[in-house]
Write an enzyme that holds these catalytic residues in place. Structure first.
Site, short mmCIF file in Angstrom:
data_model
loop_
_atom_site.label_atom_id
_atom_site.label_comp_id
_atom_site.label_asym_id
_atom_site.label_seq_id
_atom_site.Cartn_x
_atom_site.Cartn_y
_atom_site.Cartn_z
N GLY A 1 44.01 45.11 30.76
CA GLY A 1 43.59 43.80 30.29
C GLY A 1 44.66 42.73 30.36
N ALA B 1 42.93 49.02 41.01
CA ALA B 1 42.37 47.90 40.26
C ALA B 1 40.88 47.74 40.60
CB ALA B 1 43.12 46.62 40.61
N ILE B 2 40.10 47.41 39.59
CA ILE B 2 38.68 47.10 39.78
C ILE B 2 38.44 45.62 39.49
CG2 ILE B 2 36.33 47.63 39.02
CD1 ILE B 2 37.42 50.39 38.18
N THR B 3 38.92 45.17 38.35
CA THR B 3 38.73 43.76 37.99
C THR B 3 40.07 43.05 37.79
OG1 THR B 3 38.58 44.37 35.64
CG2 THR B 3 36.52 44.25 36.89
N SER B 4 41.19 43.72 38.06
CA SER B 4 42.51 43.13 37.86
C SER B 4 43.24 42.99 39.19
CB SER B 4 43.33 44.01 36.90
OG SER B 4 43.61 45.26 37.49
N THR C 1 48.08 50.60 38.66
CA THR C 1 49.36 51.28 38.87
C THR C 1 49.38 51.99 40.23
OG1 THR C 1 49.69 51.58 36.50
CG2 THR C 1 50.94 53.02 37.95
N ASP D 1 31.86 46.91 29.48
CA ASP D 1 32.98 47.83 29.24
C ASP D 1 32.84 48.41 27.84
OD1 ASP D 1 35.28 49.27 29.62
OD2 ASP D 1 36.64 47.59 29.20
N SER E 1 36.40 57.82 29.43
CA SER E 1 36.97 57.68 30.77
C SER E 1 38.44 58.08 30.77
CB SER E 1 36.83 56.23 31.24
OG SER E 1 37.59 55.99 32.40
N LYS F 1 42.12 42.57 26.83
CA LYS F 1 40.88 43.29 26.53
C LYS F 1 40.68 43.38 25.02
CE LYS F 1 39.89 46.56 29.38
NZ LYS F 1 39.89 47.85 30.13
#
Length: 506
Positions: A173, A202-205, A209, A262, A270, A294
């Site tokens: 987040g 990353a999916i939304t960022s 890492t 989310d 997860s 987040k």
């Protein structure tokens, strides 16, 4: 002649030279479709032993009694010569999802059925979305989250290293956070603690890492290769997506992303399912707290931490949560290559204070869990390891073991070849750096797919600037994307200067 819709038929199967990605489809010959009573758009259950897939039907003009599958689905079934097929007539899991939507508590058997059918492809995207919506609106109790986590572990691969494993995981987040583990892992590993870190892309960022580590070394390994890697080094940072760890999670995340959902229960399941799949039983969870993160308040952070600890305890995982500062990006770099540079700078003894402080604090908590430092003394031990150069030398060992260039220096890391600057329009002090705005600018510039794209901040909260000073730099390997990122920056105004005019009307 048409067979009974409930009847199973055994038919030859062959692969097609194509990858259907997320599209789960089977190509039936016209003759087979007629026998089954299938039409284009019907759903078909395809079974090979214990492996089962639910696929959408497409009909070919072939008159042989046969079925063809995209190569990825064919291999998922074990590359069979024959398969058993029948028209899909529904699953009890849909009733369980409907039950949850109505506000009822689900049993372990009901949750396991949903997860198993989800992994097998028996649930449509609409049904998966309904399950996520039920978690978002109705929520789940501790026992349900425990059941969900266990079911997700059981439907995937579990890698057993034969020794106690530790890990650090952030709920995310906050932009710039992906580099912290790249500093913390070698601190922990150099102390002799085994830390087999799996990370996400990353999916939304702007960077996960795994995206950042991939700038420095390959991150895709099989479970067998990981076990060999563990013989050469006490720590590593790899992508979990290639390991079939809790595969239900990857499916759920794709749908979550499209719906922008989310749910807390799914986030906890997860994280813990991926860690349990790597046999991790000692875990530090980082919960950044701040505006645009987040988790936006300490009160919310404490509630989330309490829930994490309770669920982890039921799963025999010893966990501690760190509520960390998340009011602005971590460090100054956002985006895979830029963050890789900053991680190397920190390991070499430089780097931003915020990256160094967060890395040694989290690594210190692991050392305390491992009883290599007294309670409250872990940070000091971790700091000594970092400042002595031991962490950097161990990081070089990790990179070499993973197949990267262990002698890479920060200046060797290539960033986007196109650059633009955002400058201050007034004198004053920086009063805010927006997490959401910085992340959106970096993503628009092309991160994380373009590893050289991202944002390099030149100021943080409290800094004094004069009109004309550079506030941030945007990097990209695409001039078009760079122009788009500039427009986003002009609209979102990621950096606030005390006294500046925010908008003008009309």
């Amino acid at each position: 002649m048409q067979v009974d819709p409930a009847q199973t038929m055994r038919v030859p199967a062959s692969p097609l030279n194509l990858d259907s990605g997320d599209l789960r489809i089977a190509f039936l010959s016209r003759r087979l479709a007629k026998l089954l009573g299938a039409t284009g758009g019907s759903r078909l259950k395809v079974t090979v032993g214990s492996r089962e897939l639910s696929l959408w039907v497409a009909i070919s003009e072939n008159d042989e009694l046969s079925l063809a599958l995209p190569r990825n689905l064919y291999e998922e079934l074990g590359s069979p010569r024959e398969v058993e097929v029948e028209l899909y007539t529904g699953t009890p899991s849909v009733d369980y999802i409907r039950k949850k939507l109505a506000g009822s508590k689900l049993s372990y058997e009901e949750i396991r059925s949903i997860v198993r059918d989800l992994v097998s492809g028996l649930l449509s995207e609409a049904e998966i979305a309904a399950f996520l919506a039920a978690q978002t609106v109705v929520g789940m109790g501790v026992s349900e989250i425990v059941s969900l986590t266990r079911a997700m572990v059981e439907t995937g691969t579990v890698v057993d290293f034969g020794e106690e494993a530790y890990d650090i995981h952030s709920v995310g987040g906050v932009p710039g956070n992906s580099k912290v583990s790249i500093v913390a892992v070698p601190i922990v590993a150099s102390a002799g603690v085994f830390i087999p870190k799996t990370s996400s892309r990353a999916i939304t960022s702007p960077a996960g890492t795994a995206d950042t580590m991939e700038v420095l070394a390959p991150v895709v390994f099989t479970p067998g290769e990981l076990k060999e890697l563990a013989k050469r080094t006490r720590g590593f940072i790899v992508w979990g997506g290639a390991l079939n760890l809790a595969p239900a999670d990857d499916i759920l995340i794709r749908v979550e992303h499209r719906l922008k959902l989310d749910p807390t229960s799914q986030m906890i399941a997860s994280i813990l399912s991926k860690k349990l799949s790597m046999s991790v039983r000692k875990l530090i969870i980082d919960i950044p707290v701040g505006s645009g993160a987040k988790v936006e308040s300490l009160e919310s952070g404490r509630r989330l931490a309490d829930l994490f600890i309770r669920v982890a305890g039921e799963l025999s995982v010893s966990a501690k949560c760190a509520l960390s500062y998340g009011d602005q990006p971590v460090g100054y770099a956002v985006g895979p290559a830029l963050e890789a540079r900053e991680a190397l700078e920190t390991l070499l003894g430089g780097g931003p204070t915020s990256v160094k402080e967060k890395a040694v604090s989290l690594a210190g908590m692991v050392l305390e869990l491992a009883e290599l430092a007294p309670q409250g003394g872990g940070r000091s031990v971790a700091l000594r390891i970092l400042e002595s150069g031991r962490a950097y030398e161990y990081f070089k060992k990790i990179v070499e073991a993973m197949g990267g260039n262990s002698n890479v220096k920060p200046e060797d890391v290539e960033v986007g070849r196109y650059k633009a600057e955002i400058r201050a329009r007034a004198d004053g002090y920086i009063t805010g750096v927006s997490n959401r705005a910085v992340a959106q600018i970096a993503i628009t510039a092309g991160a994380p797919a373009d590893k050289g794209a991202g944002v390099l901040l030149r100021v943080k909260k409290g800094h004094k600037v004069r009109a004309g000073d550079v506030l941030l730099e945007i990097y990209s390997n695409s001039e078009t994307r760079l122009d788009g990122a500039l427009k986003v920056a002009e609209t979102l105004k990621p950096i606030t200067i005390e006294g500046m005019v925010l908008e003008v009307y009309p």
